[in-house]
Design a protein around this motif. Structure first.
Motif, PDB file in Angstrom:
ATOM      1  N   LYS A  65       0.857  -1.204   0.000  1.00  0.00           N
ATOM      2  CA  LYS A  65       0.000   0.000   0.000  1.00  0.00           C
ATOM      3  C   LYS A  65       0.886   1.246   0.000  1.00  0.00           C
ATOM      4  O   LYS A  65       2.066   1.169   0.338  1.00  0.00           O
ATOM      5  N   TYR A  66       0.284   2.398  -0.293  1.00  0.00           N
ATOM      6  CA  TYR A  66       1.014   3.644  -0.038  1.00  0.00           C
ATOM      7  C   TYR A  66       1.374   3.660   1.438  1.00  0.00           C
ATOM      8  O   TYR A  66       0.513   3.426   2.298  1.00  0.00           O
ATOM      9  N   SER A  67       2.609   3.989   1.754  1.00  0.00           N
ATOM     10  CA  SER A  67       2.944   4.016   3.186  1.00  0.00           C
ATOM     11  C   SER A  67       2.504   5.344   3.819  1.00  0.00           C
ATOM     12  O   SER A  67       2.257   5.408   5.020  1.00  0.00           O
ATOM     13  N   ALA A  69       3.436   7.658   5.437  1.00  0.00           N
ATOM     14  CA  ALA A  69       4.288   8.277   6.469  1.00  0.00           C
ATOM     15  C   ALA A  69       5.364   7.293   6.893  1.00  0.00           C
ATOM     16  O   ALA A  69       5.317   6.109   6.548  1.00  0.00           O
ATOM     17  N   ASP A  70       6.311   7.796   7.665  1.00  0.00           N
ATOM     18  CA  ASP A  70       7.357   6.910   8.197  1.00  0.00           C
ATOM     19  C   ASP A  70       6.760   6.035   9.297  1.00  0.00           C
ATOM     20  O   ASP A  70       5.959   6.516  10.126  1.00  0.00           O
ATOM     21  N   LEU A  71       7.145   4.759   9.332  1.00  0.00           N
ATOM     22  CA  LEU A  71       6.714   3.884  10.425  1.00  0.00           C
ATOM     23  C   LEU A  71       7.271   4.426  11.748  1.00  0.00           C
ATOM     24  O   LEU A  71       8.425   4.886  11.787  1.00  0.00           O
ATOM     25  N   PRO A  72       6.484   4.352  12.832  1.00  0.00           N
ATOM     26  CA  PRO A  72       7.012   4.825  14.122  1.00  0.00           C
ATOM     27  C   PRO A  72       8.322   4.113  14.494  1.00  0.00           C
ATOM     28  O   PRO A  72       9.229   4.726  15.047  1.00  0.00           O
ATOM     29  N   GLU A  73       8.440   2.811  14.128  1.00  0.00           N
ATOM     30  CA  GLU A  73       9.694   2.085  14.437  1.00  0.00           C
ATOM     31  C   GLU A  73      10.875   2.658  13.660  1.00  0.00           C
ATOM     32  O   GLU A  73      12.013   2.582  14.106  1.00  0.00           O
ATOM     33  N   LEU A  74      10.594   3.226  12.490  1.00  0.00           N
ATOM     34  CA  LEU A  74      11.692   3.808  11.703  1.00  0.00           C
ATOM     35  C   LEU A  74      12.181   5.085  12.392  1.00  0.00           C
ATOM     36  O   LEU A  74      13.386   5.281  12.589  1.00  0.00           O
ATOM     37  N   THR A  75      11.226   5.908  12.796  1.00  0.00           N
ATOM     38  CA  THR A  75      11.586   7.152  13.495  1.00  0.00           C
ATOM     39  C   THR A  75      12.347   6.818  14.781  1.00  0.00           C
ATOM     40  O   THR A  75      13.367   7.440  15.092  1.00  0.00           O
ATOM     41  N   GLU A  76      11.846   5.803  15.491  1.00  0.00           N
ATOM     42  CA  GLU A  76      12.505   5.372  16.740  1.00  0.00           C
ATOM     43  C   GLU A  76      13.943   4.906  16.462  1.00  0.00           C
ATOM     44  O   GLU A  76      14.865   5.175  17.244  1.00  0.00           O
ATOM     45  N   PHE A 272       8.257   2.985   0.247  1.00  0.00           N
ATOM     46  CA  PHE A 272       7.845   1.575   0.178  1.00  0.00           C
ATOM     47  C   PHE A 272       8.164   0.899   1.529  1.00  0.00           C
ATOM     48  O   PHE A 272       9.297   0.963   2.013  1.00  0.00           O
ATOM     49  N   PHE A 273       7.146   0.251   2.121  1.00  0.00           N
ATOM     50  CA  PHE A 273       7.341  -0.336   3.464  1.00  0.00           C
ATOM     51  C   PHE A 273       8.572  -1.255   3.562  1.00  0.00           C
ATOM     52  O   PHE A 273       9.327  -1.154   4.538  1.00  0.00           O
ATOM     53  N   PRO A 274       8.791  -2.174   2.594  1.00  0.00           N
ATOM     54  CA  PRO A 274       9.983  -3.028   2.728  1.00  0.00           C
ATOM     55  C   PRO A 274      11.278  -2.227   2.822  1.00  0.00           C
ATOM     56  O   PRO A 274      12.198  -2.611   3.563  1.00  0.00           O
ATOM     57  N   VAL A 275      11.357  -1.113   2.121  1.00  0.00           N
ATOM     58  CA  VAL A 275      12.557  -0.264   2.211  1.00  0.00           C
ATOM     59  C   VAL A 275      12.670   0.306   3.630  1.00  0.00           C
ATOM     60  O   VAL A 275      13.762   0.390   4.204  1.00  0.00           O
ATOM     61  N   GLN A 276      11.517   0.651   4.215  1.00  0.00           N
ATOM     62  CA  GLN A 276      11.544   1.148   5.599  1.00  0.00           C
ATOM     63  C   GLN A 276      12.007   0.046   6.560  1.00  0.00           C
ATOM     64  O   GLN A 276      12.795   0.298   7.476  1.00  0.00           O
ATOM     65  N   TYR A 277      11.536  -1.198   6.340  1.00  0.00           N
ATOM     66  CA  TYR A 277      11.947  -2.286   7.251  1.00  0.00           C
ATOM     67  C   TYR A 277      13.443  -2.587   7.121  1.00  0.00           C
ATOM     68  O   TYR A 277      14.119  -2.872   8.117  1.00  0.00           O
ATOM     69  N   GLY A 278      13.948  -2.519   5.913  1.00  0.00           N
ATOM     70  CA  GLY A 278      15.391  -2.709   5.720  1.00  0.00           C
ATOM     71  C   GLY A 278      16.175  -1.628   6.447  1.00  0.00           C
ATOM     72  O   GLY A 278      17.213  -1.892   7.074  1.00  0.00           O
ATOM     73  N   ALA A 279      15.663  -0.404   6.383  1.00  0.00           N
ATOM     74  CA  ALA A 279      16.347   0.719   7.044  1.00  0.00           C
ATOM     75  C   ALA A 279      16.322   0.545   8.563  1.00  0.00           C
ATOM     76  O   ALA A 279      17.311   0.843   9.251  1.00  0.00           O
ATOM     77  N   ILE A 280      15.208   0.038   9.077  1.00  0.00           N
ATOM     78  CA  ILE A 280      15.115  -0.201  10.528  1.00  0.00           C
ATOM     79  C   ILE A 280      16.186  -1.209  10.957  1.00  0.00           C
ATOM     80  O   ILE A 280      16.895  -1.012  11.949  1.00  0.00           O
ATOM     81  N   ALA A 281      16.327  -2.262  10.147  1.00  0.00           N
ATOM     82  CA  ALA A 281      17.353  -3.281  10.455  1.00  0.00           C
ATOM     83  C   ALA A 281      18.745  -2.649  10.405  1.00  0.00           C
ATOM     84  O   ALA A 281      19.603  -2.926  11.250  1.00  0.00           O
ATOM     85  N   ALA A 282      18.975  -1.799   9.424  1.00  0.00           N
ATOM     86  CA  ALA A 282      20.296  -1.166   9.292  1.00  0.00           C
ATOM     87  C   ALA A 282      20.594  -0.308  10.521  1.00  0.00           C
ATOM     88  O   ALA A 282      21.641  -0.445  11.168  1.00  0.00           O
ATOM     89  N   LEU A 283      19.645   0.560  10.860  1.00  0.00           N
ATOM     90  CA  LEU A 283      19.888   1.546  11.922  1.00  0.00           C
ATOM     91  C   LEU A 283      20.047   0.896  13.294  1.00  0.00           C
ATOM     92  O   LEU A 283      20.747   1.426  14.165  1.00  0.00           O
ATOM     93  N   ASN A 284      19.388  -0.263  13.494  1.00  0.00           N
ATOM     94  CA  ASN A 284      19.488  -0.928  14.794  1.00  0.00           C
ATOM     95  C   ASN A 284      20.564  -2.011  14.814  1.00  0.00           C
ATOM     96  O   ASN A 284      20.789  -2.641  15.836  1.00  0.00           O
ATOM     97  N   GLY A 285      21.193  -2.227  13.681  1.00  0.00           N
ATOM     98  CA  GLY A 285      22.176  -3.309  13.585  1.00  0.00           C
ATOM     99  C   GLY A 285      23.515  -2.921  14.193  1.00  0.00           C
ATOM    100  O   GLY A 285      23.705  -1.797  14.658  1.00  0.00           O
TER     101      GLY A 285
END
Ligand SMILES: Cc1ncc(COP(=O)(O)O)c(C=O)c1O
Length: 390
Positions: A65-67, A69-76, A272-285
């Motif tokens: 779907k259209y995302s 906005a940024d996922l709250p987990e991404l901002t976190e 795109f949500f998958p790009v956001q999830y990848g970024a979350i993994a990167a930032l918390n890795g």
């Protein structure tokens, strides 16, 4: 029908890059070895956990779907990263994602400037620093980066007349293309100066994780009062090799962020949500991959800068970024474009003419450190054997 396009399109003729590309293809077709040290795309892969997070998210139909906005987990995750990496405390309203810093820098001028207002841009500088504000019909006011000022802007030399109409200033260290870093004391002078002069600072911080010889890569937001006048672009392209996924952030002053969000909500429907999830993994890795990669860039820098010096070309050691920068040998004058063409023809080594970064880049070239050490050593040998350097 005769098609007539906007005059501004004349600024975007491909020119030299097209010519270089054709020449490169011609050499490849002849079976020649080409060492392409021109383009700044990392050759390292993203870490496995980043790819996995993106792939897992891409398997879920609801993530298409259209995302919006940024996922709250991404901002976190950005909050965590800035706390851990830069000791900077951010609030959610001080963060927004962009499709890479390139897109953010392209558009931010539209949200800050009315036509004719001034923007201070570095010369030499990464091209979008000038192109972005000019798309907003701002007046470009280049500031010179000169060796006598250690390649820092001469703030004291900018008089009130020069600054009268200035809305914002683009600052970026570690600096592409000149590969210089800025000491903390520079930022400590810049922020109070910007407050006094009423000038917004837009800091592009693409390379804080690629700094050499024990230097510290900082965020400008770690400087006292920075959030009053400043926003910073933070990119996942070079630290995490998340380059093609197009993910970066603008962080800092919350009014500037809210204002820019309003503009971007007209342009896009979120990442795109998958790009956001990848970024979350990167930032918390973990950070070890980033550090190992920086050490490898440093070995490449040594191979290139040290190697070229050993064959008689005085290329100074880069302080940071994934590039090296230097003046072309004296006997070639200041025609960096002719030099790059001849170097490619005679050695197969392709680099970028400095004049594509502004008038003060003329007579210089930029090399990207995007090949393993052995290939860089082979490129240096090819330069030596070309006989162009004495
Ligand atoms: C100084 C600088 N800023 C921004 C960018 C673009 O980065 P991104 O991939 O985040 O758009 C680059 C890419 O090379 C760069 O060198």
């Amino acid at each position: 029908m005769e098609l007539k396009f906007a005059d501004r399109m004349k600024e975007f003729e491909e020119g030299i890059f097209q010519v270089l590309n054709e020449k490169k293809n011609e050499l490849l077709a002849q079976g020649r070895t080409v060492y392409n040290l021109s383009v700044g795309t990392p050759d390292f892969p993203p870490a496995g956990h980043i790819i996995e997070a993106l792939v897992e998210a891409a398997k879920k139909p609801e993530n298409y779907k259209y995302s919006l906005a940024d996922l709250p987990e991404l901002t976190e995750s950005v909050i965590n990263r800035f706390r851990k990496r830069y000791k900077v405390i951010l609030e959610p309203e001080e963060i927004m994602s962009v499709y890479g810093s390139q897109e953010g820098i392209t558009h931010i001028g539209l949200s800050l400037c009315d036509p004719g207002e001034g923007v201070l841009v570095p010369n030499p500088g990464y091209p979008i620093f000038a192109i972005g504000p000019s798309l907003a019909n701002a007046e470009l006011i280049p500031y010179d980066l000169l060796p006598e000022n250690d390649y820092l802007p001469d703030l004291d030399g900018m008089d009130d007349e020069m600054l009268e109409n200035v809305k914002f200033m683009i600052v970026s260290y570690p600096m592409n293309p000149i590969c210089k870093t800025a000491p903390k004391s520079f930022y400590e002078k810049l922020i109070p100066w910007a407050k006094r002069k009423n000038i917004i600072i837009v800091h592009d911080n693409a390379y804080s994780d690629i700094v050499y010889d024990g230097r510290e890569g900082i965020s400008i937001l770690s400087i006292p009062d920075a959030k009053e006048v400043c926003v910073e672009f933070y990119s996942l392209s070079k630290s995490y090799n998340y380059t093609g996924a197009r993910m970066g952030f603008l962080v800092g002053n919350k009014e500037i962020i809210a204002n820019f969000k309003k503009l971007r909500s007209q342009i896009d429907y979120g990442t795109f949500f998958p790009v956001q999830y990848g970024a979350i993994a990167a930032l918390n890795g973990p950070d070890d991959m980033i550090k190992a990669q920086c050490a490898e860039y440093q070995r490449r820098r040594d191979a290139l800068c040290g190697g070229l010096r050993s064959v008689g070309w005085d290329i100074k050691d880069s302080e940071g970024t994934m590039f090296a920068w230097g003046a072309i040998p004296e006997k070639y004058g200041t025609d960096d474009v002719a030099f790059v063409m001849e170097l490619m023809e005679r050695s197969g080594v392709l680099c970028t003419p400095g004049s594509s970064f502004g008038s003060l880049g003329k007579g210089h070239v930029r090399f990207a450190l995007t090949m393993p050490v052995e290939q860089i050593q082979a490129a240096v040998k090819a330069v030596k054997e070309s006989g162009m350097i004495e």
